[in-house]
Design a protein around this motif. Structure first.
Motif, short mmCIF file in Angstrom:
data_model
loop_
_atom_site.label_atom_id
_atom_site.label_comp_id
_atom_site.label_asym_id
_atom_site.label_seq_id
_atom_site.Cartn_x
_atom_site.Cartn_y
_atom_site.Cartn_z
N ASP A 69 21.99 32.96 9.80
CA ASP A 69 23.06 31.95 9.83
C ASP A 69 24.34 32.51 10.43
N SER A 70 24.72 33.71 10.01
CA SER A 70 25.95 34.29 10.56
C SER A 70 25.76 34.71 12.02
N ARG B 19 26.35 31.62 13.96
CA ARG B 19 27.79 31.36 14.01
C ARG B 19 28.48 32.25 15.03
N ALA C 50 27.82 30.81 18.48
CA ALA C 50 28.67 29.65 18.72
C ALA C 50 30.10 30.09 19.00
N HIS C 51 30.56 31.08 18.27
CA HIS C 51 31.91 31.59 18.44
C HIS C 51 32.09 32.22 19.83
N TRP D 85 24.50 26.03 19.29
CA TRP D 85 24.50 26.98 18.18
C TRP D 85 25.27 26.44 16.96
N GLY D 86 25.76 25.21 17.05
CA GLY D 86 26.36 24.59 15.86
C GLY D 86 27.87 24.51 15.85
N ALA D 87 28.53 24.84 16.97
CA ALA D 87 29.99 24.76 16.99
C ALA D 87 30.45 23.31 16.98
N ASP D 88 31.58 23.07 16.36
CA ASP D 88 32.24 21.77 16.41
C ASP D 88 33.24 21.85 17.55
N THR E 15 32.27 29.51 22.48
CA THR E 15 33.53 28.76 22.40
C THR E 15 34.66 29.55 23.03
#
Length: 323
Positions: free
Chosen positions: A265-266, A269, A272-273, A309-312, A276
């Motif tokens: 999970d991390s 994240r 995604a980070h 990857w799940g970023a908003d 971004t």
């Protein structure tokens, strides 16, 4: 979708503490010319505003059917309102009088299609409008080019979120000159390209960490493919810089992660980070005429990967905003 208060180039810093890759800039989203001064971008702004209004009308038409996810479509529509403001902060709010049916500045490519009635129609409209943004890149001022590249990336992410799977046309990367005496890169171009290269160095490192914490399967394969893609883009920028007479920025000795990575999970994240943060370097690179097309393509790819990857995603990927 929430907007970042300031653009952060990279969220990875050196483990040694000697090389920091995070920070804020004073750049702001595109602003038109001061009141009373001629705005050379005016025709482009009007065409892009008309295209945005056409898309807003499509969202309203689909929402009126009551058959779609109103919450999801409402969030995407809110992004479009922020696109309008970024394209021209002085533009009035969209009303019936500025609808595509009454706007004389609407581009044929933005209004030729039948009004959207389904989510699939909306996805196609988002894709077409994103392509229209990119078509105006070459003629735009540097500031407007940054905004168009960001808004196009957001539109591509909208289309994907709505189910569009059409692959964008490939954009050739700039190649190193084969001439025995290549033209040196202008300093501003070289600096923007060095920033993109530094971002890719950090991404390559970060994806090495991501892959180490993902179990065997589709996610790890995604990370492996993206790791290779960032290596390839890093190598391209190194060649272009060297051919232009600049010494390519070297990778840092090590990088500090923005948060602990200890499981799948991390790791997701972090991916995604990373993507971004990459959008900031490519939004800046899109301001430079020599690199607009590949920079806009890289910005779009990072925005899509970040969402994957799940970023908003913010409404304006890669651009700073005032709070």
């Amino acid at each position: 979708m929430p907007l970042p208060a300031r653009r952060t180039f990279l969220a990875l810093g050196a483990l040694t503490g000697l090389h920091l890759l995070t920070g804020c800039t004073g750049d702001h989203p595109d602003r038109p010319a001061q009141s009373g001064a001629a705005d050379p971008d005016r025709p482009l702004r009007e065409r892009q505003l008309a295209a945005t209004d056409a898309l807003l009308a499509d969202y309203d038409a689909v929402l009126a059917t009551g058959t779609a996810d109103a919450g999801k479509l409402g969030d995407l529509r809110e992004d479009l309102l922020q696109h309008r403001t970024a394209l021209d902060p002085a533009a009035p709010s969209p009303t019936a009088s500025t609808s595509p049916s009454t706007s004389s500045s609407a581009s044929p490519s933005a209004t030729a299609s039948a009004p959207a009635r389904t989510v699939a129609d909306l996805a196609a409209a988002e894709r077409r409008t994103a392509e229209l943004r990119l078509a105006d890149l070459a003629a735009a001022s540097p500031a407007l080019a940054r905004t168009l590249a960001s808004v196009a990336a957001s539109g591509a992410a909208h289309a994907a979120a709505l189910g569009d799977t059409t692959a964008p046309a490939p954009v050739p990367s700039p190649s190193a000159s084969s001439s025995s005496s290549p033209e040196p890169l202008p300093t501003a171009d070289a600096d923007a390209l060095q920033a993109a290269l530094a971002a890719e160095h950090a991404a390559v490192y970060g994806y090495g960490v991501v892959g180490a914490f993902l179990p065997a399967g589709p996610q790890r394969e995604d990370a492996r493919g993206t790791y290779a893609a960032h290596q390839a883009r890093r190598d391209t920028w190194q060649r272009v810089l060297a051919a232009g007479g600049a010494s390519p920025t070297a990778a840092a000795a090590g990088y500090r992660l923005p948060f602990p990575v200890k499981d799948a999970d991390s790791a997701a994240r972090l991916a995604a980070h990373l993507e971004t943060q990459l959008t900031a370097a490519y939004a800046d690179l899109a301001a430079h005429p020599a690199f607009r097309d590949p920079a806009a393509a890289a910005l779009r790819e990072s925005a899509l990967r970040a969402a994957h990857w799940g970023a908003d995603l913010p409404a304006l990927p890669g651009l700073a905003t005032d709070q």
